[in-house]
Every structure is written in structure tokens, then in C-alpha cells.
Design an enzyme around this catalytic site. Structure first.
Site, PDB file in Angstrom:
ATOM      1  N   GLY A 149       0.821  -1.200   0.000  1.00 32.10           N
ATOM      2  CA  GLY A 149       0.000   0.000   0.000  1.00 32.10           C
ATOM      3  C   GLY A 149       0.858   1.254   0.000  1.00 32.10           C
ATOM      4  N   CYS A 150       0.226   2.380  -0.328  1.00 34.10           N
ATOM      5  CA  CYS A 150       0.980   3.638  -0.445  1.00 34.10           C
ATOM      6  C   CYS A 150       1.412   4.163   0.925  1.00 34.10           C
ATOM      7  CB  CYS A 150       0.151   4.674  -1.184  1.00 34.10           C
ATOM      8  SG  CYS A 150      -1.536   4.893  -0.565  1.00 34.10           S
ATOM      9  N   TYR A 151       0.490   4.255   1.872  1.00 37.11           N
ATOM     10  CA  TYR A 151       0.865   4.692   3.218  1.00 37.11           C
ATOM     11  C   TYR A 151       1.915   3.758   3.820  1.00 37.11           C
ATOM     12  CZ  TYR A 151      -2.914   8.153   3.972  1.00 37.11           C
ATOM     13  OH  TYR A 151      -3.738   9.255   3.936  1.00 37.11           O
TER      14      TYR A 151
END
Length: 349
Positions: A149-151
Site C-alpha cells: 500500500g501507499c501509506y
């Protein structure tokens, strides 16, 4: 040439992936998949492809694409990929899932946080968490990648050297992260419309964001103990980018270290990592990673409170999604890791 197919090519992450693959010197895109726009020319969905691509959006199944492509990228909401990726599919093609279905190793934790049943038990043991800076050798051998995921990408990379070195109290970690609106996907939901989110900043999914167990999983593997951290995401009115500001209390070993000592930990940890840049004389800023696959990281010590503050910045659509997916593909096919993603940020934008 590597034959590549994308399912979900007209979402933000899918389109960014298509753009990167279209300029990749070793890739031929054989299918642009979109259920919503099936039958439409890609240039009508995204006019940026006018005079560049004659592709027609299709709605092929993963099973069909496994006969056509060497690698299939899935840019789909969670809960779908686990129903479609099977042992038979993986015998015929490699799969990079940009969704969440193959990131978490414990399916009970997945079902608890995502509130859907996971149907991929038959292939879960094959799934490799696709953060190259931590799992490069496993990625090279993999047929199935759970693209991070990005976070999580930003948070894990920002904290990893501190956690591995064991110089912080593992249960004191607090991550305050901010993301541009593209992180929510290409949606017409009211909270993400311009008038609703501009001139404002707001936290969301407080104490309940689904990236929390993903961050914990990867950090626990580095420190070889269980931990619980506090992760709070915030929506900011910009198109793209993530800034993660991470706080932790220094333990006795950490208190004995200077800020320069801790910076050296980061230099040693990332000394061979092209896509991680340590910002020695400045604080990380989303402006300088926008449009690139870089993660910029800086670190400071607050001696007054005995806390370390680690800061990371990425482009959520590139290092946080599509660029990282291409980085993983390059490793899986024994290509130089930065092929097709050695991008420099546009400025000014």
C-alpha cells in the site's frame, strides 16, 4: 519483450501503470482492462493517449489473460483478486496485485480488517510482499506479488532502520501521515469532490485504517517481536503525494546516540538503494518526489523529549503503487531495477 496486461487500467493507479509500461523499453502492453469502459477507445477515457495509443478497453478475465501475457497487473479493489488468482493461473503467468489481497500473511487479520472473506488460501504461500528494499531476493523468484500500500510503503521505509537497530520503544511508534486525494481512487464520492476537500485538511479512519496491520507485519519482521503502533491518515487537498511523520521514544541504546549516529544508521541501511534518498540538509517534501519512484527520508532527534522524528515522502501513485509494481516486475524478469521508472520530478507543477 515482456507481454503485460492490466486489469483495472482506467483507475488512477492503473492509468499510471499503463503510462509507465507504455514507455518501458522491454514491455508490450497486450491488454488494457476496464469493466466500466469495455469497448471504448482508451483515448476517449484518457485524452492524454490521443495519437499515442489505439488500445480499446477490454474486459478479459484473468484466466484469459494468463494465456496472453507473461505478467498480469491487477489494479482492483480488495476482495476480488483472491477469488481470481489460482494455482492454474500462476502456472501460466506472473501476477502483481496492486490491491490488498496478498499483502497480509495472516488471513484472519486480513478478514478482520477488510471485512471480506479471503478465497486465495491455495496460493497465499506463494505471495511475496513486494517491497524491494526489504524483500528483493524473494521477489526475484516470485510468481505472485502483493504490491504494498501507499501509506505502508512510505511508513515502513521511513521507520525500518530504527526498528531493525532496536533503538526505539517499539510500542511508542506514532505515524501521522497525509495523502493527496488520488489515494481514494478515481471515484465520484462526495467527500473527494473538489468543493468538499479543497481548503481543508482532515483525518479519517482514525484508529481503524486498514494499512495499520500491514505496517505492523513488516516492522515486526525487522525487530523480531510483536508491536502495536498508532497510525492516523489525513486527507490533504493536493492531487498526489504522501508525507509520513513518524515519532518514537528512544530507548537507552537510542538515547546514547547522536543525530549523526542515527543518520549513519540510515546511510548503512539504504546504501545500495537507488530509490531511497536521504535528505541530509533538508526536510522531505512531496514536491521533490512527485512523478517519481523515489522515497525521500529525513530524521531528527528531539533531545528534550528523547524522541526521534523520522519523515518520509513519496508519490502515492508511483512509489506507492504503479512505479513499485514496475520495480517488482523488473526484478521478476531479471531486468535492471530502475528500467522504465528512472523518472525525474516535473517542476514546477
Amino acid at each position: 519483450m515482456i507481454k503485460a496486461a492490466i486489469i483495472g487500467a482506467t483507475g488512477y493507479a492503473g492509468q499510471e501503470l499503463l503510462r509507465l509500461l507504455s514507455r518501458h523499453p522491454k514491455v508490450e502492453v497486450v491488454s488494457v482492462g476496464s469493466r466500466s469502459y469495455a469497448g471504448q477507445p482508451l483515448r476517449e477515457v484518457y485524452p492524454l493517449y490521443e495519437h499515442i495509443s489505439e488500445a480499446i478497453c477490454s474486459n478479459h478475465s484473468l484466466e484469459e489473460l494468463s494465456e496472453m501475457a507473461d505478467v498480469v497487473f491487477l489494479a482492483l479493489p480488495h476482495g476480488i483478486a483472491s477469488q481470481q488468482v489460482t494455482p492454474d493461473v500462476l502456472k501460466k503467468t506472473k501476477v502483481v496485485d496492486l490491491g490488498a489481497d496478498f499483502r497480509l500473511k495472516d488471513l484472519n487479520i486480513y478478514e478482520q480488517w477488510y471485512r471480506v472473506e479471503h478465497h486465495g488460501q491455495a496460493v497465499m504461500n506463494e505471495a511475496v510482499y513486494g517491497l524491494a528494499e526489504l524483500h528483493r531476493e524473494a521477489i526475484k523468484q516470485a510468481r505472485l506479488i502483493g504490491n504494498p500500500g501507499c501509506y505502508t510503503t512510505c511508513s515502513i521505509l521511513t521507520l525500518a532502520p530504527l526498528v531493525q537497530a532496536g533503538i526505539i520503544d517499539m510500542d511508542s511508534i506514532i505515524i501521522d501521515a497525509k495523502s493527496g486525494v488520488t489515494g481514494a481512487g478515481r471515484t465520484d464520492q462526495l467527500p473527494y469532490m473538489f468543493c468538499e476537500c479543497t481548503e481543508s485538511i482532515k483525518p479519517y479512519k482514525v484508529a481503524s485504517h486498514r494499512h495499520t496491520p500491514e505496517i505492523e507485519q513488516e516492522l515486526e519482521a525487522l525487530c523480531h517481536q510483536s508491536l502495536q503502533l498508532l497510525f492516523t491518515p489525513n486527507l490533504v487537498p493536493m492531487n498526489r503525494g504522501i508525507l509520513a511523520v513518524c515519532y518514537a521514544c528512544l530507548n537507552e541504546a537510542g538515547k546514547a546516540m547522536s543525530e549523526e549516529d542515527i543518520r549513519q544508521l540510515y546511510r548503512d541501511f539504504y546504501h545500495n538503494e537507488y530509490f531511497v534518498r536521504l535528505t541530509e540538509g533538508r526536510i522531505p517534501d512531496t514536491k521533490w518526489v512527485k512523478g517519481t519512484n523515489f522515497c525521500d527520508i529525513g530524521v531528527k532527534i528531539d533531545k528534550r523529549t528523547n524522541r526521534v522524528i523520522a519523515m518520509g515522502a513519496i508519490d502515492n501513485l508511483i512509489k506507492g503503487a504503479a512505479g513499485q509494481a514496475v520495480q517488482n516486475m523488473n526484478l521478476m524478469f531479471d531486468l535492471p531495477e530502475k528500467t522504465g521508472i528512472d523518472l525525474v520530478s516535473d517542476y514546477p507543477v
